[in-house]
Structure formats: structure tokens, C-alpha cells
Design an enzyme around this catalytic site. Structure first.
Site, PDB file in Angstrom:
ATOM      1  N   GLY A  85       0.798  -1.230   0.000  1.00 43.47           N
ATOM      2  CA  GLY A  85       0.000   0.000   0.000  1.00 43.47           C
ATOM      3  C   GLY A  85       0.822   1.268   0.000  1.00 43.47           C
ATOM      4  N   ASP A 106       9.908  -7.638  -2.983  1.00 39.71           N
ATOM      5  CA  ASP A 106       8.674  -8.099  -2.328  1.00 39.71           C
ATOM      6  C   ASP A 106       8.490  -9.561  -2.704  1.00 39.71           C
ATOM      7  OD1 ASP A 106       5.828  -6.269  -1.416  1.00 39.71           O
ATOM      8  OD2 ASP A 106       5.874  -8.454  -1.446  1.00 39.71           O
ATOM      9  N   LYS A 129       3.769  -9.037  -6.857  1.00 41.58           N
ATOM     10  CA  LYS A 129       3.645  -7.581  -6.761  1.00 41.58           C
ATOM     11  C   LYS A 129       4.751  -6.869  -7.531  1.00 41.58           C
ATOM     12  CE  LYS A 129       0.813  -7.157  -2.665  1.00 41.58           C
ATOM     13  NZ  LYS A 129       0.693  -6.854  -1.226  1.00 41.58           N
ATOM     14  N   ASN A 152      11.861 -12.998  -0.035  1.00 47.18           N
ATOM     15  CA  ASN A 152      11.766 -12.535   1.338  1.00 47.18           C
ATOM     16  C   ASN A 152      13.179 -12.154   1.813  1.00 47.18           C
ATOM     17  OD1 ASN A 152      11.533 -12.322   4.116  1.00 47.18           O
ATOM     18  ND2 ASN A 152      10.454 -14.263   4.390  1.00 47.18           N
ATOM     19  N   ASN A 185       5.978  -5.317   8.586  1.00 45.32           N
ATOM     20  CA  ASN A 185       6.248  -6.106   9.788  1.00 45.32           C
ATOM     21  C   ASN A 185       7.625  -5.805  10.369  1.00 45.32           C
ATOM     22  OD1 ASN A 185       8.223  -8.475   8.866  1.00 45.32           O
ATOM     23  ND2 ASN A 185       6.757  -8.100   7.219  1.00 45.32           N
ATOM     24  N   CYS A 227      19.362   3.773  15.246  1.00 45.22           N
ATOM     25  CA  CYS A 227      19.000   2.722  14.296  1.00 45.22           C
ATOM     26  C   CYS A 227      17.682   2.111  14.757  1.00 45.22           C
ATOM     27  CB  CYS A 227      20.106   1.682  14.149  1.00 45.22           C
ATOM     28  SG  CYS A 227      19.996   0.235  15.222  1.00 45.22           S
ATOM     29  N   CYS A 230      17.873   0.442  18.157  1.00 48.35           N
ATOM     30  CA  CYS A 230      18.358   1.214  19.297  1.00 48.35           C
ATOM     31  C   CYS A 230      17.343   1.274  20.441  1.00 48.35           C
ATOM     32  CB  CYS A 230      18.707   2.643  18.872  1.00 48.35           C
ATOM     33  SG  CYS A 230      20.377   2.800  18.205  1.00 48.35           S
ATOM     34  N   CYS A 251      -6.210  -9.142  11.598  1.00 54.36           N
ATOM     35  CA  CYS A 251      -4.839  -8.756  11.917  1.00 54.36           C
ATOM     36  C   CYS A 251      -4.628  -7.273  11.697  1.00 54.36           C
ATOM     37  CB  CYS A 251      -3.854  -9.491  11.006  1.00 54.36           C
ATOM     38  SG  CYS A 251      -3.668 -11.200  11.410  1.00 54.36           S
ATOM     39  N   CYS A 304      23.281   0.110  22.082  1.00 56.42           N
ATOM     40  CA  CYS A 304      22.446  -0.633  21.127  1.00 56.42           C
ATOM     41  C   CYS A 304      22.942  -2.083  21.045  1.00 56.42           C
ATOM     42  CB  CYS A 304      22.516   0.015  19.749  1.00 56.42           C
ATOM     43  SG  CYS A 304      21.494  -0.826  18.528  1.00 56.42           S
TER      44      CYS A 304
END
Lengths: 412, 176
Positions: A85, A106, A129, A152, A185, A227, A230, A251, A304
Site C-alpha cells: 500500500g 517483495d 507484486k 523474502n 512487519n 537505528c 536502538c 490482523c 544498542c
């Protein structure tokens, strides 16, 4: 015979319609095929204001003094991770702006469930996509070079290739100019963060909340800004009590509006970053319920957990230490980072006001309307669960024995 | 919140020590040993509690895991393939557990059958890096997911019970 007459009438009717069609299409352009205008490649960007020049209104930015040298856009390469999106709309904006090259990553397919968002069409359902996006984008602007990767980025099998393309994917075979994270995600964001920390690649993170009424963009310059690892991720408060938010059975919700707005902010800042105009936002939040836009910036967390973030912080500090002596000579080395400081003086004003992102005081220093998704782990070693046992010294054990032992349990 | 039963299950799984992911060479091997040791203990616990509910194995590098999991509802056993990759950012990020054959049947799922976890999972995982491992992800993520989703999917008739091939025992006929 009446049948002959009917035939003549039909022929005349067809001829008349053909004439009308030709008129409607106007002075049929050379590239016209079956009535569909197909845009051909354009060798150099012209600022000539004519109907047939797709770049005239962009080149006008130069004439109006907003951008010094708009044609430079053709030299830039941007990698977009996540073509959903936000990412697809971001890709379209850059394509229409005449970006030199896009790399699209993607591993999802277009589905009818995506049709509440912009860009993809129902007839593209079932296509990957990246492939569907490439076709549409290439049709809009064939001048843009588009490279696609249907995988992925978080898995071991693909990550090295992903890092390689960021490092060597530009038009000149060097690193890309900017990476845009448009994923949905935490795992993928952390993988992008890892890649960019390892190679010192500047990137923009973007996101829309699962309830579709807030979003954000964030600029990450390894070593110079915080980052993604962090501190726990930031959440723009939507003003909705989490307890009353009904999540049963779903979801995520999404709106084309919120996603379009976030893509707009993301590419606006991408253009400002690449073409060096205006001020590039370090963090910009969007609360759709109140139309509230918090903005701020973050320094890296010295503790970090990401080794490469700490390494980049050290490199940045060394670079800063060298700067005051010869800003002209060192500028070439420090180009990316210097852009913001020299042009906008952020470093000067931010030293005291800027929140230091540190450890577990999660919300310290954040502006109103933004909070951390959760508290960072305390430095101590106590787990939340009342755990009684720790793993015994596994180093002394043999991996194959363990695997055999585990497999043997399967048959019992 | 995480319910008490899940909490006590979690508490009995040994904690891991090594902060290492699949790109970390020898440190990953050490982590993998810890993962197996924790999984062995977890399966032992489950068997002792008469609550054995999954079978798992990994590829040689321990980067990809696959097997079966099952859930008993109204005395019928529903079994599914389970699979997941260990991400490059593990253990900072948890593995994304997937039940591919349920893809498209429930909204509580992301692409490729990856299960949608509760709001509590990620904060709890993040606060327990690197102590939580695969066994914890199963206990805290997949177990509770099956307990909520499978009865719902059965009720909506989106999944149906398949008779075991050989023995049909007391379990049959007592549904609903």
C-alpha cells in the site's frame, strides 16, 4: 435488393464511425497503437513547456528556484523494500518524477483483498507484486530502469543477495542512493536495519499502524541517528484506548488515504534528500484522528544491541572529530551526513534538545503523541516469566547427539 | 495478558544464553545446541503433562524448521503442517511460524500462512532476548493461536476432521 442496401448503409456507417474515432484521437501521434498512447523513451529531460513533454512541470521547479538541478534525478537509484500500500505508491511517485533506477523487493502476490489500496488493479491479481508493479511503472515512464526481486529479505538464503544489490545496485554499479522501507512487519524492518547498519547505508523507514489511523516516516543514517534496533519501535498515539480497540478476527485494517499520505511524506522527503532542497524530516508522525503531526529526532543508543550500529556510531564520532579542521577537504568523505548539518544546522540546535534514546526509560524525551511500543529490556538478566531453569552448559554437548535425541522423541 | 497456564508452561522451559543468529558461525552452532536442549526439555514436559502437541525437525544448518502440530477439539485431533525460517535478525526477532494449509481460511494470518500473534507476544519476546528460543515461540505463540483459532475454524466448517488411516477408536462420533 434490400440486403445490398443494408450492406451499403452499414459500410457508410462504419466509415463515419472511423472518421469520428480518428477525430477523437486527434492528430494521431506516431507511437499510437490501436488507439492507445504509448509513451516512448526520452533521451534528455527538457524544460520546454509543451503538452507532449512529461517532464515540463518538474523542470519548472528549477525555473522557480525550488530545485537547483532537477535533471540530477536521473542519476539516482532508490531501493524500495515492500511494494504494498505504501511502497507501490512511493514507486509510482518516483517513476513519475523520472528517477534513474528503482530496485523493488517483495515476495507477495497481488490479491483482491489489496484493492482498497492504491496502484494495483483487479486484473493483476495472482501476479507477483514486483512483476505487476514493473509493468505498470514501465508503462508510465519507460525512462526509469526497474530491477525486481521476488523474495523474502529476512531469510538467510536471500539476505546476502539483498545486501549485495543495495551495495552494487545503482546505475553505476555502486551503492543505491537511498533505501525505502515500506514493509508491514517488524521482522523485515529489522532485516533492512541490519543490512543498512552493516554497509552504512542511509534509509527511510515508513509505516502505517494496524488500525489504519496513524503512520510515520523516519530517516536512519547509520551511526548518526538512532537505528531501528536502538530502542523499541515508536507508536503514534491514535487517541483510541487500546482496551476498546476491537481486534477480534482481524490482523490489520488499512485505508488508501493513510497509506497515500504516508507514501507522499516519504517521497517528498526522498526528493528533498536527493535533490537537496528544504529540510529533510528525521521523524514525522501522522495521527489521522486529530490530524496531528509530531516530529523529532533521535540520537543512537550507545548500548544498542546491534554490533554494526555501535561500529557505525564510532565511525561517525571519528568523522565528526575530524570535521572542524577542514570542512572543505573532508566534506567529500562525509558527504551523506554533512548534507543535513551544513544545510540546516540541525546538529547545532539539537545537541541539548534531542532525546538520547537509552535503555529502558522508553518514553523519555519523546514528543507528545508518540510513545514506544513497549518497554525495552532492563539491563539486568531477569526474564518476565518466573523461569526457574536455565540451559545447562550447551557448549559441552554434541549437536548431532542433541538432534538424534530430539528426533527419537518423535517416535515415542 | 498471557494466561496462567501459558505462563507456567513457559516457566518450565529452560532459558537460552547465546545471542547469535544463523549468520554468526560458531556462535550459532552453540545457540542451536541450546535450542535443541530447550526443545527436548519442552517436549518432555509436554509428554509428562499428557499434552504432546508437535513434532519438529530442522535442516542441517538449523535455519529452516518443519513438522506437524495438532490440536484436540471435541475429542477429535486436527493436525497441520508447521514450518518456519530462522530470520537473519534472530533472536532479536522471533521466527514467523506458518501453517501453510490454513492460508486464506482465517483473517488471523499473514501471507503464506504466517500466524498473526497477539499484541503481547512481541513485547514479551523483545524483553526476553536472547533468553527465549524456538520452544518459547511455540509455547507462547503457536499453542495459544491453535487454542483460539481451531475451534473457530471447526465451527465455521472451514476445516473438517479427517479420519486417521488405520485405527478408528473411541474418539469418533462424539463431535459437537
Amino acid at each position: 435488393m434490400s440486403s445490398t442496401k443494408t450492406e451499403d448503409e452499414l459500410r457508410a456507417r462504419v466509415a463515419a464511425l472511423e472518421q469520428q474515432l480518428a477525430a477523437a484521437l486527434g492528430s494521431a501521434q506516431p507511437s499510437t497503437t490501436a488507439g492507445l498512447v504509448k509513451r516512448t523513451k526520452i533521451a534528455t529531460m527538457s524544460s520546454e513547456v509543451v503538452d507532449s513533454n512529461p517532464y515540463s512541470r518538474l523542470m519548472a521547479l528549477k525555473r522557480m528556484g525550488i530545485v537547483d538541478n532537477y535533471e540530477r534525478i536521473r542519476d539516482f537509484t532508490v531501493a524500495i523494500v515492500g511494494v504494498g500500500g505504501v511502497g507501490s505508491v512511493a514507486a509510482e511517485m518516483l517513476t513519475r518524477c523520472g528517477i534513474g533506477k528503482l530496485l523493488l523487493f517483495d515476495y507477495d502476490k497481488v490479491e483482491l483483498a489489496n484493492m482498497n489500496r492504491l496502484f494495483f488493479r483487479p486484473d493483476q491479481s495472482g501476479f507477483s507484486k514486483v512483476q505487476a508493479a514493473q509493468e505498470t511503472l514501465q508503462g508510465i515512464n519507460p525512462d526509469v530502469t526497474i530491477e525486481t526481486h521476488n523474495y523474502n529479505v529476512t531469510t538467510v538464503a536471500n539476505f546476502a543477495h539483498f545486501v549485495g544489490r543495495i551495495k552494487e545496485g545503482s546505475l553505476t554499479g555502486g551503492p543505491v542512493d537511498l533505501v525505502l522501507s515500506c514493509v508491514d512487519n517488524f521482522e523485515a524492518r529489522m532485516a533492512i536495519n541490519q543490512a543498512c547498519n552493516e554497509i552504512g547505508q542511509t534509509w527511510f523507514e515508513s509505516g502505517v499502524s494496524e488500525n489504519a489511523v496513524s503512520g510515520h516516516i523516519q530517516l536512519l543514517i547509520p551511526g548518526e541517528t538512532a537505528c531501528f534496533a536502538c530502542a523499541p519501535p515508536l507508536v503514534v498515539a491514535s487517541g483510541i484506548d487500546e482496551k476498546t480497540l476491537k481486534r477480534d478476527g482481524v490482523c490489520a485494517a488499512s485505508l488508501p488515504t493513510t497509506m497515500g499520505i504516508v507514501a507522499g511524506f516519504l517521497i517528498q522527503n526522498t526528493l528533498k534528500y536527493l535533490l537537496k532542497f528544504g529540510t529533510v524530516s528525521r521523524y514525522l508522525g501522522y495521527n489521522a484522528m486529530l490530524d496531528f503531526f509530531p516530529s523529532m529526532e533521535f540520537r543512537p543508543n550507545e548500548q544498542c544491541t546491534n554490533f554494526h550500529c555501535r561500529r557505525q556510531q564510532q565511525l561517525y564520532q571519528e568523522k565528526l572529530a575530524l570535521q572542524p579542521k577542514a570542512d572543505g577537504a573532508v566534506a567529500a568523505v562525509a558527504e551523506e551526513a554533512v548534507v543535513h548539518e551544513d544545510d540546516f544546522g540541525i546538529e547545532l540546535v539539537s545537541d541539548s534538545a534531542e532525546p538520547a534514546v537509552a535503555g529502558h526509560n522508553a518514553n523519555a524525551g519523546l514528543v507528545a503523541g508518540v510513545h514506544r511500543a513497549y518497554d525495552a529490556p532492563a539491563p539486568s538478566h531477569h526474564a518476565d516469566a518466573a523461569v526457574t531453569s536455565e540451559i545447562s552448559e550447551a557448549a559441552s554437548l554434541d549437536l548431532e547427539d542433541l538432534q538424534k535425541q530430539f528426533m527419537a522423541m518423535n517416535s515415542k | 495478558m498471557v494466561d496462567d497456564a501459558t505462563k507456567s508452561t513457559l516457566a518450565k522451559i529452560p532459558l537460552l544464553k547465546t545471542r547469535a543468529g544463523p549468520r554468526d558461525g560458531d556462535a550459532w552452532i552453540l545457540r542451536l545446541k541450546e535450542e535443541y536442549a530447550a526443545l527436548i526439555k519442552y517436549v518432555q514436559n509436554n509428554k509428562e503433562a499428557d499434552n504432546d502437541w508437535f513434532r519438529l525437525e530442522s535442516n542441517k544448518d538449523g535455519t529452516r524448521w518443519f513438522g506437524k502440530c495438532w490440536f484436540v477439539h471435541d475429542l477429535l485431533k486436527y493436525e497441520f503442517d508447521v514450518e518456519f525460517d530462522i530470520p537473519v535478525t534472530y533472536p532479536e526477532t522471533a521466527p514467523e511460524l506458518a501453517l501453510p494449509e490454513l492460508d486464506g481460511k482465517t483473517a488471523k494470518m499473514y501471507r503464506e500462512g504466517k500466524i498473526c500473534l497477539t499484541d503481547h507476544f512481541k513485547p514479551l519476546w523483545a524483553r526476553n532476548v536472547p533468553r527465549f528460543g524456538i520452544a518459547h515461540a511455540l509455547a507462547l505463540g503457536l499453542g495459544p493461536w491453535l487454542a483460539v483459532e481451531i475451534p473457530d475454524l471447526v465451527e465455521k466448517k472451514l476445516i473438517v476432521y479427517n479420519e486417521p488411516k488405520a485405527s478408528s477408536s473411541a474418539a469418533s462420533g462424539s463431535g459437537q
